[in-house]
Scaffold this active site. Sequence first.
Site, PDB file in Angstrom:
ATOM      1  N   ASP A 138      13.165  37.248  58.001  1.00  0.00           N
ATOM      2  CA  ASP A 138      13.656  37.804  56.795  1.00  0.00           C
ATOM      3  C   ASP A 138      12.391  38.837  56.547  1.00  0.00           C
ATOM      4  O   ASP A 138      11.378  38.608  55.808  1.00  0.00           O
ATOM      5  CB  ASP A 138      13.623  36.700  55.914  1.00  0.00           C
ATOM      6  CG  ASP A 138      13.831  37.397  54.372  1.00  0.00           C
ATOM      7  OD1 ASP A 138      14.268  38.369  54.267  1.00  0.00           O
ATOM      8  OD2 ASP A 138      13.383  36.628  53.413  1.00  0.00           O
ATOM      9  N   TYR A 188      11.039  42.419  41.271  1.00  0.00           N
ATOM     10  CA  TYR A 188      11.580  41.160  41.354  1.00  0.00           C
ATOM     11  C   TYR A 188      11.830  40.698  40.134  1.00  0.00           C
ATOM     12  O   TYR A 188      12.464  39.742  39.921  1.00  0.00           O
ATOM     13  CB  TYR A 188      10.901  40.513  42.468  1.00  0.00           C
ATOM     14  CG  TYR A 188       9.675  39.452  41.857  1.00  0.00           C
ATOM     15  CD1 TYR A 188       8.394  39.944  41.547  1.00  0.00           C
ATOM     16  CD2 TYR A 188      10.047  38.023  41.666  1.00  0.00           C
ATOM     17  CE1 TYR A 188       7.358  39.319  41.035  1.00  0.00           C
ATOM     18  CE2 TYR A 188       8.977  37.340  41.139  1.00  0.00           C
ATOM     19  CZ  TYR A 188       7.734  38.056  40.721  1.00  0.00           C
ATOM     20  OH  TYR A 188       6.751  37.107  40.237  1.00  0.00           O
ATOM     21  N   LYS A 195      14.294  42.766  50.506  1.00  0.00           N
ATOM     22  CA  LYS A 195      14.827  42.198  51.671  1.00  0.00           C
ATOM     23  C   LYS A 195      16.169  42.558  52.272  1.00  0.00           C
ATOM     24  O   LYS A 195      16.874  41.763  52.893  1.00  0.00           O
ATOM     25  CB  LYS A 195      15.297  40.838  51.002  1.00  0.00           C
ATOM     26  CG  LYS A 195      14.144  40.055  49.995  1.00  0.00           C
ATOM     27  CD  LYS A 195      13.270  39.509  51.090  1.00  0.00           C
ATOM     28  CE  LYS A 195      12.103  38.514  50.225  1.00  0.00           C
ATOM     29  NZ  LYS A 195      11.625  37.643  51.546  1.00  0.00           N
ATOM     30  N   GLU A 226      11.843  32.006  59.561  1.00  0.00           N
ATOM     31  CA  GLU A 226      12.732  30.990  58.887  1.00  0.00           C
ATOM     32  C   GLU A 226      13.625  30.452  59.995  1.00  0.00           C
ATOM     33  O   GLU A 226      13.775  31.068  60.958  1.00  0.00           O
ATOM     34  CB  GLU A 226      13.421  31.587  57.706  1.00  0.00           C
ATOM     35  CG  GLU A 226      12.684  32.295  56.587  1.00  0.00           C
ATOM     36  CD  GLU A 226      13.587  32.976  55.549  1.00  0.00           C
ATOM     37  OE1 GLU A 226      14.732  32.618  55.460  1.00  0.00           O
ATOM     38  OE2 GLU A 226      12.950  33.758  54.702  1.00  0.00           O
ATOM     39  N   THR A 271      10.880  30.695  54.103  1.00  0.00           N
ATOM     40  CA  THR A 271       9.505  30.660  54.953  1.00  0.00           C
ATOM     41  C   THR A 271       8.808  29.494  55.220  1.00  0.00           C
ATOM     42  O   THR A 271       8.787  28.679  54.395  1.00  0.00           O
ATOM     43  CB  THR A 271       8.452  31.616  54.456  1.00  0.00           C
ATOM     44  OG1 THR A 271       9.108  32.818  53.888  1.00  0.00           O
ATOM     45  CG2 THR A 271       7.369  31.926  55.362  1.00  0.00           C
ATOM     46  N   ASP A 292      19.532  33.416  50.781  1.00  0.00           N
ATOM     47  CA  ASP A 292      18.129  33.153  51.464  1.00  0.00           C
ATOM     48  C   ASP A 292      17.609  32.066  50.447  1.00  0.00           C
ATOM     49  O   ASP A 292      17.441  32.196  49.341  1.00  0.00           O
ATOM     50  CB  ASP A 292      17.145  34.473  51.614  1.00  0.00           C
ATOM     51  CG  ASP A 292      16.082  33.892  52.331  1.00  0.00           C
ATOM     52  OD1 ASP A 292      15.810  33.284  53.331  1.00  0.00           O
ATOM     53  OD2 ASP A 292      14.858  34.575  51.913  1.00  0.00           O
ATOM     54  N   HIS A 316       4.599  27.534  51.373  1.00  0.00           N
ATOM     55  CA  HIS A 316       4.855  28.786  51.214  1.00  0.00           C
ATOM     56  C   HIS A 316       5.216  29.314  49.667  1.00  0.00           C
ATOM     57  O   HIS A 316       4.353  30.163  49.439  1.00  0.00           O
ATOM     58  CB  HIS A 316       6.213  29.460  51.900  1.00  0.00           C
ATOM     59  CG  HIS A 316       6.579  30.714  51.528  1.00  0.00           C
ATOM     60  ND1 HIS A 316       6.017  31.912  52.214  1.00  0.00           N
ATOM     61  CD2 HIS A 316       7.574  31.398  50.900  1.00  0.00           C
ATOM     62  CE1 HIS A 316       6.587  32.876  51.690  1.00  0.00           C
ATOM     63  NE2 HIS A 316       7.552  32.479  51.038  1.00  0.00           N
ATOM     64  N   TYR A 371      14.109  29.152  49.213  1.00  0.00           N
ATOM     65  CA  TYR A 371      12.767  29.377  48.971  1.00  0.00           C
ATOM     66  C   TYR A 371      12.169  27.918  49.175  1.00  0.00           C
ATOM     67  O   TYR A 371      11.419  27.352  48.300  1.00  0.00           O
ATOM     68  CB  TYR A 371      12.623  30.012  47.957  1.00  0.00           C
ATOM     69  CG  TYR A 371      11.290  30.359  47.370  1.00  0.00           C
ATOM     70  CD1 TYR A 371      10.667  31.249  48.079  1.00  0.00           C
ATOM     71  CD2 TYR A 371      10.881  30.077  46.042  1.00  0.00           C
ATOM     72  CE1 TYR A 371       9.216  31.582  47.444  1.00  0.00           C
ATOM     73  CE2 TYR A 371       9.437  30.399  45.409  1.00  0.00           C
ATOM     74  CZ  TYR A 371       8.920  31.089  46.273  1.00  0.00           C
ATOM     75  OH  TYR A 371       7.352  31.742  45.612  1.00  0.00           O
ATOM     76  N   GLU A 379       9.006  36.948  57.781  1.00  0.00           N
ATOM     77  CA  GLU A 379       9.072  35.828  57.071  1.00  0.00           C
ATOM     78  C   GLU A 379       9.870  34.859  58.310  1.00  0.00           C
ATOM     79  O   GLU A 379      10.909  35.271  58.817  1.00  0.00           O
ATOM     80  CB  GLU A 379       9.900  35.504  55.895  1.00  0.00           C
ATOM     81  CG  GLU A 379       9.218  36.363  54.778  1.00  0.00           C
ATOM     82  CD  GLU A 379       9.740  35.689  53.283  1.00  0.00           C
ATOM     83  OE1 GLU A 379      10.787  35.379  53.189  1.00  0.00           O
ATOM     84  OE2 GLU A 379       8.805  35.959  52.343  1.00  0.00           O
TER      85      GLU A 379
END
Lengths: 419, 419
Positions: free
Chosen positions: B230, B241, B250, B200, B347, B125, B132, B127, B198
Site C-alpha cells: 500500500d 487526513y 493512498k 500488508e 501494515t 484497507d 503499527h 489498520y 506498507e
Amino acid sequence: MPILNSWVSSANSHDTDFPLNNLPYGVFSTDENEPRCGVAIGDMIVDVTTLEAEGILQAAEQDVFDVPFWNDFMEEGPAVWASFRASLTAMLAEGSSDQARIEPHLVSMKDATMYLPFAVAEYTDFYAGKHHAINVGTMFRGAENALPPNWLHIPIGYNGRASSVVVSGTDVRRPWGQLKGPDDTVPRFEPCKRFDIELEMGAIVGSFSDGPVTVDTANEMIFGYVILNDWSARDIQAWEYQPLGPFQAKATANTISPWIVTTAALEPFKCDTPEREFELLDHLKDTGPMLYNIDLMATIQPEGADKPSVLCKTNYNYMYYSSAQQLAHHTTAGCPMNVGDLLGSGTISGPEKSTLGSMLEISWGGKEPITLETGETRTFLEDGDTINLTGAAIGDGYRVGFGDCIGTILPAIKKSDWT
Amino acid sequence: MPILNSWVSSANSHDTDFPLNNLPYGVFSTDENEPRCGVAIGDMIVDVTTLEAEGILQAAEQDVFDVPFWNDFMEEGPAVWASFRASLTAMLAEGSSDQARIEPHLVSMKDATMYLPFAVAEYTDFYAGKHHAINVGTMFRGAENALPPNWLHIPIGYNGRASSVVVSGTDVRRPWGQLKGPDDTVPRFEPCKRFDIELEMGAIVGSFSDGPVTVDTANEMIFGYVILNDWSARDIQAWEYQPLGPFQAKATANTISPWIVTTAALEPFKCDTPEREFELLDHLKDTGPMLYNIDLMATIQPEGADKPSVLCKTNYNYMYYSSAQQLAHHTTAGCPMNVGDLLGSGTISGPEKSTLGSMLEISWGGKEPITLETGETRTFLEDGDTINLTGAAIGDGYRVGFGDCIGTILPAIKKSDWT
C-alpha cells in the site's frame, strides 16, 4: 433559453421535470421488456435500445444501447454525446418528420420500473459545502475547530462504497453498528439510533484518466448529474471516524435519482463558486463558472401520514468547490478515474435553518426536534419514514428536473436473521 | 503435512514458492497467447484456460476460465473451489496417469507476463496491526493519543481505490500532492517528499453478501490471499487526513503479488489472534484460529545497486484482527460485499525495529535514516528504488509462497505533461 416544444405534449408543460430541454438518460423495464436504455420526455420514456436495434438512432459504435446501463455510451466520448443529443432533440421537436417512427418506441413512465442508470465503477464522497462543514464540525469538534485547517485549500473527500449505491425507490434498512456515547465506558452493538439523510448532488465521470488532470479537463470529463441521498448513521460515525474517516456509517445505502441529467442540459444554469477566503493553488483554481444553479428540496413522510412535509429547500450553488475541482483534486496523486465513477458533492446546506441538507444540522445534533406539517416531531429518521429529494434548474417557463430520489426506512434486520 | 511430490520436478524443491501443496491462481500471457488463467507449479504454469477448452479439467459451469480473471471461478462457490483443487492436485501428483495430457499445457514461468489475477471489485484497507497503529499514532498524534479509543473494539478501516490496484512489476510514479508542514503558513503543490511502502496481506472476497454476516460466515467467504504494498505518501496524508481519512495519500498505487494463494493452501498454517486487552463484542469474537503464520520480508534496491537490502522481516501473525473479523465488521451496516473485493490487512509490524512494515516506522518519521547493505541511507523512497515484498508460510520441508510483489519508483510526472 426558452422552452423547446416537443410533439410529446406532456413535455411542453411548465412543471414537468422532463421538457425537450432536458432529455435525461435512464434505464427502465416494462412488463414486456428487460431493463434497457431510455430517455425521459414529459411523462414518457423513449426506448433508445429499440431505436438503435431498428437503425433509427445510433451512437458511433454498434450495440451501445444493447446493455442495461449508459456506460458504453459514455465511453463513446464528448463528440458522440453532443451529436446523439442533437439528433434526439431534432427527432422529438415539434414538427419533426420523425414523429411517426419514434412514437411506437414511447413507453408511459407510469408503466416503467427504473434501475441504476449506469454501472457505478467507484464512489467518492466529498465534503465541499462550507455551511455544512462548519455546522457538523461545530457539533463534532467544537466551534473553535469547526472547519479543519485544510478545508479552504482542498476539496476534502473520502472513498465510499460503490456497492451501496441504489436507485430511487429502493427501501433502506436501518443499519446495525458499534455505538459508544461520550459517557459510556464500553461500546455496544445495536441498531443505529441517529439515522440521517444527506442532500447531495452526484457527478458522473464519463471519461477515463490515468494521471493528474487540470480543472478544465476534469470539467469536460463530467457526463452528467443525479441527486444523491448519502444516508448516514451519525452514532456509528461519531465512534468510528477517527482517525481514518467514515466507513460503516456511510455503507448502508446511497440512493440516486434514476435519470442522468447531462451537463449539456445544465449548461444554461452554470454559475460561479463563492468568493474564496484563501486563493486556491493553481491546480484547483476556478477557470470559469463550473457550478450549477439547481433548486433542491428534501421532504419526509412518516408511515401513515397523508402528505410529505418539507425538511429543507436549498441550492447546489451553495457549494464551495465545483465537481470539476473535486475531480481534478481526485487525480492529483495519479489515481486512475473510470467511466461510471460517481462523485458525491457533499451535503448541500445554505446559511439559514430552512436550507440545511441534513437532519443532524436541522435538529442541531438532535437537540432541537423538528415539527413536521403533520404535527409529529423528528430528530433523526424513524422506521417507516419516506424521504424524497427532488430538484430542478429553473429556466424561463420550464424546469430541468431530476425526478424522485426516494427511499423508505425499514426496521433493522433481526440478529437471528444474520447469516 | 509434508511436501506433496509432483511429476513437475521443480515443484519438489524445498525452496520453491510453488510446491504441489500451494497451487496458487494467476493470470498470464505468453508471446503466443492472450492473458488467461493459470496455476503455478514449481517454475511452470499450468494453462487452465486450455485445459478447460480441451475438456481435461472443468469447474462446474462452462467457460469459467475463458476470461482473464478468476472471478467467475470464485462465483462457483466453495464446493467447486474444493473439488477443482482436489482434481488439480491429483493430476499434478507424482505418478498421476494424467501427466502426458497435462504436460503440453505447461508454460515456463520465465516466458510468462503476469496480470492482476482477479478483477478488483472494490478495495478496503484496514489498520489492524497494533504495533503499527501505536507507532504511527505516536508520530501523528503523540504518545498519549497513539491508539485511538475505538481501536481495541473495531477493526478500523477505510475504503481505498480499486482503480489503483496494480500487479507486481508495475512501475509506480511518485505522486504530486498538496503538502503543508507544521511551520508553513500556506500549503504548496509539489511531488511527494515522503513516499513510503506498507507491507500488508490482501484478502480476496470470493462470495457475495448483502447483509451482516458472522465471523464464521466471513471466514468462509474469503477465497485467498496476496501480498500487498500500500504505497503511501506520508506528507500528503498528514495534511489531508483530518477529518475524513486518507484519500490521495493512498491513491497512487497498491501493488499485489500475482498469485492468489488459497485459504485451502494456507489451512495448515492457521493461528490465533493475540490475547485481547478488551473482550470483543459478540459479533467480532474469534471463533477459532483464523489468522495465518506467514513469514514476510521487504527489500529495497536503489537504482544501480547490485543487490537488494533487507528493510524488514515480519509475520502476518502480528495482526490484532483476522481478515474474517475485518470482513464481518465491513458488513455490519448492511454494506453489500462482492466477489473480487480486496481487503488490505493494514501494515504488519512486529515489536522490534527489524519487524516494522513501513519506512515511516523504521526511520521513525524520517528522523533515523536507515543504512542499506550497500552503504546508502534512506528515510523515504527515492526515484529509482525498487521495493519487493515476499512471503511464505513455512511447512515441513516446503514453503507456500506468494511470488514477488515488486515495484520501481519513477520520478513525478512533469507539470507540463498534465492533460
